[in-house]
Design an enzyme around this catalytic site. Sequence first.
Site, short mmCIF file in Angstrom:
data_model
loop_
_atom_site.label_atom_id
_atom_site.label_comp_id
_atom_site.label_asym_id
_atom_site.label_seq_id
_atom_site.Cartn_x
_atom_site.Cartn_y
_atom_site.Cartn_z
N VAL A 72 39.99 24.65 27.67
CA VAL A 72 38.73 25.38 27.71
C VAL A 72 38.77 26.55 26.73
O VAL A 72 39.78 27.27 26.67
CB VAL A 72 38.47 25.92 29.14
CG1 VAL A 72 37.29 26.88 29.17
CG2 VAL A 72 38.25 24.77 30.11
N CYS A 73 37.69 26.73 25.97
CA CYS A 73 37.56 27.95 25.18
C CYS A 73 36.12 28.41 25.22
O CYS A 73 35.32 27.89 26.00
CB CYS A 73 38.04 27.75 23.75
SG CYS A 73 36.95 26.72 22.77
N ALA A 74 35.75 29.39 24.43
CA ALA A 74 34.42 29.98 24.53
C ALA A 74 33.32 29.01 24.10
O ALA A 74 32.32 28.85 24.79
CB ALA A 74 34.35 31.26 23.70
N GLU A 76 34.09 25.78 22.21
CA GLU A 76 34.58 24.41 22.02
C GLU A 76 35.59 24.27 20.90
O GLU A 76 36.57 23.53 21.04
CB GLU A 76 33.41 23.43 21.77
CG GLU A 76 33.82 21.99 21.50
CD GLU A 76 32.60 21.10 21.20
OE1 GLU A 76 31.74 20.95 22.08
OE2 GLU A 76 32.54 20.55 20.07
N MET A 100 32.75 27.48 27.37
CA MET A 100 32.24 28.28 28.48
C MET A 100 30.73 28.53 28.36
O MET A 100 30.06 28.80 29.35
CB MET A 100 32.99 29.62 28.57
CG MET A 100 34.42 29.51 29.07
SD MET A 100 34.58 28.75 30.72
CE MET A 100 34.22 30.14 31.79
#
Lengths: 375, 75
Positions: A72-74, A76, A100
Amino acid sequence: MTVKAMTAKEVARKVIENKPLFILDVRNGDAFADWKIEGGNIQYLNTPYFDLLDGVEEVVSELPKERDILVVCAKEGSSVMVAKMLDEEGVDAAYLEGGMKAWSEHLEPVKVGDLKNGGELYQFVRIGKGCLSYMAISDGEAAIIDATRMADIFLDFAQEKGAKIKHVFDTHLHADHISGGRQIAEATGATYYLPPADAEEVVFDYAELVNGLEVAIGDAKIEIEALYSPGHTIGSTSFIVDDQYLMTGDILFIDSIGRPDLAGLAEDWVGDLRESLYSRYAELADELIVLPAHFMIMDELNEDGSVARKLGDLFKENHGLNIEDEQEFRDMVTKNLPPQPNAYQDIRSTNMGKITPDEEVQREMEIGPNRCAVR
Amino acid sequence: MNADKVLDAKGLACPMPIVKTRKEMKDMESGQILEILATDKGAKADMTAWAKSGGHELLEIEEAGDVLKFWIKKG
């Protein structure tokens, strides 16, 4: 080799069904500490992507073999990179599609129940941010309460159900998220209602949501009745729908109560908050099912993903409804408050129509949890 | 602020601003200053956290319209 994507919807189902998941969150430490994907059966590892640029060997040994792994990151990009690197090391991992941001915007519609004379009530669970919106549908007509910014989801849902949206309400001027109410009303010709006491600085036309206002939807005349219940904001208004449901807005939640400080007047409004909770709500039927505008923790979700509890049960179990001493209550809701929601001043200005940021900016403004409650 | 080198990372999405910054930094001497231009909003928090974890000193951040400017001194 391409890596697998997991959608926000798939992650939401895992959270609601309490399925096991391992999240490798590659955002920076502060972002992870501030806000993450919550779930009862989720394990986490937070290692920022910039510490993995030389290789992922150091984290591989910490990843479980028996759980699905989600990176998971902010937005993609970094999670795709890390998932690819893991794949090269022989680790099967997916990335969260849209990051996110997509998680923050995902809405999961959950049917809360049937209406007495025909019709249905739906709760839209914004699982990543804890916002709850409602749509009552009867005989081809719909009313919406506390719609979030993603207006298309509500418009599409009503269309699928063959319902025309007639009434759009906001229980109060929101400070944690951008309302989709005005946009939905403009797209459908529906009436948009706001409590006038919250709307003094609003720059567009709206209908006044006042105590005792009643509207009906459909031939079955499902009644929606407004109950003035100030405290979170001076205008905060609740709804009783079909004599069965109590939409409490940000006044009463399942495991907490509304905070009175987001419009800057905690000391002034604490008395109103107490009056709404301890007098007005106390006079209502215990059998009413409370449907709040937020949840704060996953424990507040029922097994089907809905957030709903009988008013009588909350009077027994919710700490915020059981503080006899007025000074103690005052202290609880005005001292040691959690941090205010991200960009809450700008969010309020947007909801008043004073500023109109681009969609991308609106997304940034809404980053993070809702933080509308005190416990 | 005077920089020894300028890296233009405008228009690049995460993780590229940091990937490029890191690469550029490798070719620099300790004490030299790199100026980075970026438009990815997330770069602000990430550049700060990255500089800290890598032992570099983030001297200044400036926002000019949509462009973020960073000055980082190699550690």
